[in-house]
Design a protein around this motif. Sequence first.
Motif, PDB file in Angstrom:
ATOM      1  N   TYR A 128     -27.131  15.865 -10.279  1.00 11.21           N
ATOM      2  CA  TYR A 128     -26.514  14.599  -9.919  1.00 11.21           C
ATOM      3  C   TYR A 128     -27.319  13.857  -8.878  1.00 11.21           C
ATOM      4  O   TYR A 128     -28.022  14.462  -8.060  1.00 11.21           O
ATOM      5  CB  TYR A 128     -25.110  14.839  -9.354  1.00 11.21           C
ATOM      6  N   GLY A 170     -22.547  15.768  -3.028  1.00  9.33           N
ATOM      7  CA  GLY A 170     -21.192  15.629  -3.557  1.00  9.33           C
ATOM      8  C   GLY A 170     -20.931  16.520  -4.761  1.00  9.33           C
ATOM      9  O   GLY A 170     -19.785  16.828  -5.063  1.00  9.33           O
ATOM     10  N   SER A 171     -21.990  16.941  -5.443  1.00  8.55           N
ATOM     11  CA  SER A 171     -21.782  17.756  -6.631  1.00  8.55           C
ATOM     12  C   SER A 171     -21.652  19.236  -6.287  1.00  8.55           C
ATOM     13  O   SER A 171     -21.518  20.068  -7.180  1.00  8.55           O
ATOM     14  CB  SER A 171     -22.934  17.555  -7.620  1.00  8.55           C
ATOM     15  N   LEU A 172     -21.710  19.560  -4.983  1.00  9.29           N
ATOM     16  CA  LEU A 172     -21.560  20.956  -4.560  1.00  9.29           C
ATOM     17  C   LEU A 172     -20.279  21.084  -3.738  1.00  9.29           C
ATOM     18  O   LEU A 172     -20.075  20.328  -2.784  1.00  9.29           O
ATOM     19  CB  LEU A 172     -22.763  21.383  -3.709  1.00  9.29           C
ATOM     20  N   ASP A 173     -19.446  22.024  -4.116  1.00  9.23           N
ATOM     21  CA  ASP A 173     -18.188  22.254  -3.410  1.00  9.23           C
ATOM     22  C   ASP A 173     -18.479  22.653  -1.962  1.00  9.23           C
ATOM     23  O   ASP A 173     -19.107  23.680  -1.727  1.00  9.23           O
ATOM     24  CB  ASP A 173     -17.409  23.368  -4.136  1.00  9.23           C
ATOM     25  N   GLY A 188     -17.759  14.661  -6.893  1.00  9.69           N
ATOM     26  CA  GLY A 188     -18.787  15.093  -7.842  1.00  9.69           C
ATOM     27  C   GLY A 188     -18.621  16.527  -8.290  1.00  9.69           C
ATOM     28  O   GLY A 188     -18.818  16.836  -9.457  1.00  9.69           O
ATOM     29  N   PHE A 189     -18.223  17.406  -7.363  1.00 12.80           N
ATOM     30  CA  PHE A 189     -18.228  18.818  -7.750  1.00 12.80           C
ATOM     31  C   PHE A 189     -17.129  19.136  -8.749  1.00 12.80           C
ATOM     32  O   PHE A 189     -17.241  20.109  -9.497  1.00 12.80           O
ATOM     33  CB  PHE A 189     -18.171  19.733  -6.521  1.00 12.80           C
TER      34      PHE A 189
END
Lengths: 339, 305
Positions: free
Chosen positions: A114, A119-122, B194-195
């Motif tokens: 991404y 933001g795409s990682l928790d 996102g996640f």
Amino acid sequence: MNALPEPKAQTAPTPGAAVFELIEVEKTFQIRPPGRRFTRETVGLKALDGVRLRVDKGTSLALVGESGSGKSTLLRVLLGLDAPTGGRALYHGRPIREARAIGRDFARDVAMVYQDARGSLDPRMTIEALIAEPLRHFNIVPKDQIKSRVAELLNRVGLPTDAARRYPAGLSGGQVRRVAIARALASEPSVLVADEAVSGLDVSTQAQLLTLLRRLQKDMGLTLVFITHDLGVASYLCEEIAIMYLGRIVETGPTDAVLNAPAHPYAAALRAAAPRFFEPMPDPLPGEIPSPLDLPKGCRFSTRCPAAQPDCQTRDPQLGRFGPARAVACFHPLASPET
Amino acid sequence: MTAQASPLATKAPAPATNPPAGPPKSKRRGRRSIFVRRPFFTVSLIVALAYLLAAIFAPYVAPYDPVLQSYDAMMQPPTAAHPMGTDSYGQDILSRTIFGARFALIIGFFSVIIGAVGGLVIGLAAGLSGGWVEWGLMRLIDSILALPSLILAVAFIAILGQGVDKVVIAVGLSMIGPFSRTVRADVMRVRVQGFVEAARLMSIPSLQVVWRHVLPNVIFPLAVQVTIRISEAILVSSSLSFLGIGVTPPTPDWGLMIAEGRDFVSFAPWMSAMPGFALALLLIALSIVGDGIREEFDPKGRRGA
Ligand SMILES: Nc1ncnc2c1ncn2[C@@H]1O[C@H](COP(=O)(O)OP(=O)(O)OP(=O)(O)O)[C@@H](O)[C@H]1O
Ligand code: SF4
Ligand SMILES: [Mg+2]
């Protein structure tokens, strides 16, 4: 005798080699007309309009275009997150949405990096847990080897092993992108899709990441679809380039050939505006980009095109062949097709 | 080059000589104990723990039986025998205050748990469902939330009747509204991140996404809310008792004790003051502890700091 087999070989070269094939893909968003908030009627916004694209196995494709040209939307269609409202989007000859619905194979085979890597990682998971998640989900390695595989992946993207215990908040922007890449590679995909994976970083970090991506692509034989604003990045990383304007791909071909002698006036304008590589595109052209709600008549580029002719306002050029490897959507291409 | 090197050389040892105050402090900020960095938090935590211990071991630490009436020792000011004095029935106020901590904490804890669990269920359902379900749930929450929790608790008491268990339920129900609202807001915030989409892209089943990615990011702010709202629950329950509709008399409840002492406030002020002071101190300690936990662990708060 000679004329028959040749076009056949060009229009359908070795079926199955294409990972993705988009045929006249349209994506229309139904939105409220701007400025009128209290209404039930909607107007269609054509984010994608007649997109033709073919991504062959093992190639690397750069997708460039101004903001709002529909790059992210195209990516969402490729990933099966959005269904096209028209045309066909195929993955190995099968509709993408269908391929995604059928099982985990598509999700395993097509991985995404991404733009907003952080933001795409928790944020509540450690790097190790984040990379282990796809390993576990797709049963890539037996349980007792997960730890060592995580270390291997971290090593492959150039992160120290002790990063595994950290949280995303404790890593720099460049490191977070590396984690996102490691996580994408964890499922052992054959296709890597990246949305502006290096933008917003300083030049040396960008260069490191690009070298990494290029090496990974070569070593692992990945098919790479890479969105970028930067023609330098495109020419460094990708063999193929596709240039988008207002929801349509207006020129495709080998990156070097297209950038050295652009055929579409818009591609030429982009090229002229970015004489030095490794710099984001400035505004390539005078004049506002028209609203996708109200596309110009005829050619969508005719309002800004320096080479426009009278017939450009009446007919809409489709993406058509231009020499053996290129295609362009213009009635009056600038370069002549090389033979 | 040499001109540049010399200021660097003189500068470099300076931080090395005073490591406790210099850059190492900011570098190791996350590792240094919260108790050192937040003295008020530490003191408040000790106070709150003291209340907790007093509540648990009330029968051992209280000098008298809290409901033992004595006609020989009515309305005595604080003395050595009765450090906080006695009330109009001759009951020892210190013992009653210690046992009162028991009721305050039990009521506060269990009613907040009821509110938090109810709020989590409703908030998750509203935040994840969308459409008519969400609309209905939110109108329900709105109608509940429109009333202050004390009024709502009074209404529930009117239905349920008096007693400790009824107070717990009434206060707990009255807190579901605010809890579900914050849970829903957190779910909506997390859901679009996102996640969550990345997990969906990985074709992880949606229940698993909720369990693994949405819930942990919602539970934590909720836990912080719980610590903050315990004091509110204690205040509401004490108010109910003060109004005479909470727990029933001889129960050593602070609100009740304050109410009983009200008639004698001009000549026996300790009767109301002692439980009042105990209540105020606990509320202050709990809110400082809650704030400390929130500021320490909430990523949003940390970014702001
Ligand atoms: N979910 C949506 N609903 C309505 N309109 C949308 C939606 N997503 C995108 N659009 C519109 O579609 C058009 C293309 O958007 P898209 O995000 O694909 O552009 P982009 O090329 O990725 O731009 P950028 O470089 O800024 O990321 C824009 O006009 C945008 O407003
Ligand atoms: S078709 Fe005409 S207007 Fe469109 S790009 Fe070509 S020359 Fe310009
Ligand atoms: Mg985009």
